[in-house]
Design a protein around this motif. Sequence first.
Motif, PDB file in Angstrom:
ATOM      1  N   UNK A 183       0.804  -1.216   0.000  1.00  0.00           N
ATOM      2  CA  UNK A 183       0.000   0.000   0.000  1.00  0.00           C
ATOM      3  C   UNK A 183       0.842   1.273   0.000  1.00  0.00           C
ATOM      4  N   UNK A 184       2.016   1.182   0.621  1.00  0.00           N
ATOM      5  CA  UNK A 184       2.876   2.368   0.719  1.00  0.00           C
ATOM      6  C   UNK A 184       3.393   2.824  -0.644  1.00  0.00           C
ATOM      7  N   UNK A 185       3.282   1.981  -1.660  1.00  0.00           N
ATOM      8  CA  UNK A 185       3.780   2.321  -2.985  1.00  0.00           C
ATOM      9  C   UNK A 185       2.777   3.153  -3.789  1.00  0.00           C
ATOM     10  N   UNK A 186       1.530   3.243  -3.314  1.00  0.00           N
ATOM     11  CA  UNK A 186       0.525   4.019  -4.029  1.00  0.00           C
ATOM     12  C   UNK A 186       0.802   5.512  -3.881  1.00  0.00           C
ATOM     13  N   UNK A 187       0.777   6.222  -4.990  1.00  0.00           N
ATOM     14  CA  UNK A 187       1.032   7.669  -4.978  1.00  0.00           C
ATOM     15  C   UNK A 187      -0.285   8.411  -4.775  1.00  0.00           C
ATOM     16  N   UNK A 188      -0.628   8.638  -3.517  1.00  0.00           N
ATOM     17  CA  UNK A 188      -1.858   9.344  -3.169  1.00  0.00           C
ATOM     18  C   UNK A 188      -1.476  10.517  -2.273  1.00  0.00           C
ATOM     19  N   UNK A 189      -1.813  11.745  -2.703  1.00  0.00           N
ATOM     20  CA  UNK A 189      -1.453  12.888  -1.873  1.00  0.00           C
ATOM     21  C   UNK A 189      -2.504  13.110  -0.777  1.00  0.00           C
ATOM     22  N   UNK A 190      -2.242  14.067   0.073  1.00  0.00           N
ATOM     23  CA  UNK A 190      -3.102  14.293   1.241  1.00  0.00           C
ATOM     24  C   UNK A 190      -4.537  14.635   0.849  1.00  0.00           C
ATOM     25  N   UNK A 191      -4.703  15.548  -0.112  1.00  0.00           N
ATOM     26  CA  UNK A 191      -6.049  15.944  -0.528  1.00  0.00           C
ATOM     27  C   UNK A 191      -6.809  14.762  -1.124  1.00  0.00           C
ATOM     28  N   UNK A 192      -6.137  13.994  -1.951  1.00  0.00           N
ATOM     29  CA  UNK A 192      -6.777  12.823  -2.567  1.00  0.00           C
ATOM     30  C   UNK A 192      -7.160  11.797  -1.510  1.00  0.00           C
TER      31      UNK A 192
END
Length: 225
Positions: A183-192
Amino acid sequence: SETSLIVEVYTREKGLKKYIISGVRSKKAKVSANLLQVMSMLDFVAYDKEGKELNRTKEIKVAHIYQHLPFDIRRSSVGLFITEVAQKVLKQSEQHYELYDFLEGIYLHLDQSEHSVNNVHLYFLLCFTQYLGFQPDGQYSKETPFFDLQEGTFVRDNTAKYALNQRLSQLFDQLLDSQLHDLHELAINRDERNQLLEQLLRYYQLHLDSFPNISAHSILKEVLG
């Protein structure tokens, strides 16, 4: 009473149960109140009478000693959120080995993972749906680039009232295809991440009768970057 506690426990053999544990606050307590914290993993023997709502325990001991979860604000915040959702959704006392193992695996990952746990609560909400009967259907593609929360499937356009935009739908699909350990590899920013959390909670509201407000998610928004 002054020395006893009533605890709610999700068990592997009996599902959700309530027990009264006597004397935990007395000086001669055989069971320490410290063992009975939220998210504690225990091995115990109980006098479990059929049809009785509140039973007594005979023996309690620690099944897993947390090394990081209670002491790391990010991990504990995610864990408390997961606990609140599970506690408010699970009501029946029935055996469900797969669900128990899923929940146990989440808590162990929060404690033991060396990577970021910022996406674990999103993964939990999506995976939990398969045990509740409204698992998302379909997949993100050029032909179906939007997820309709009300219909529970990926669709061709986003004209529906509860359709996610294309970016959130794509992230939704990536979470569905992920494993706990990556899961740590997913590029999800704070807003998303915050938007996904809000939409997933809405998904629960649309598919579960009387799904209550969850208070722990407001803490997650502040804690997780």
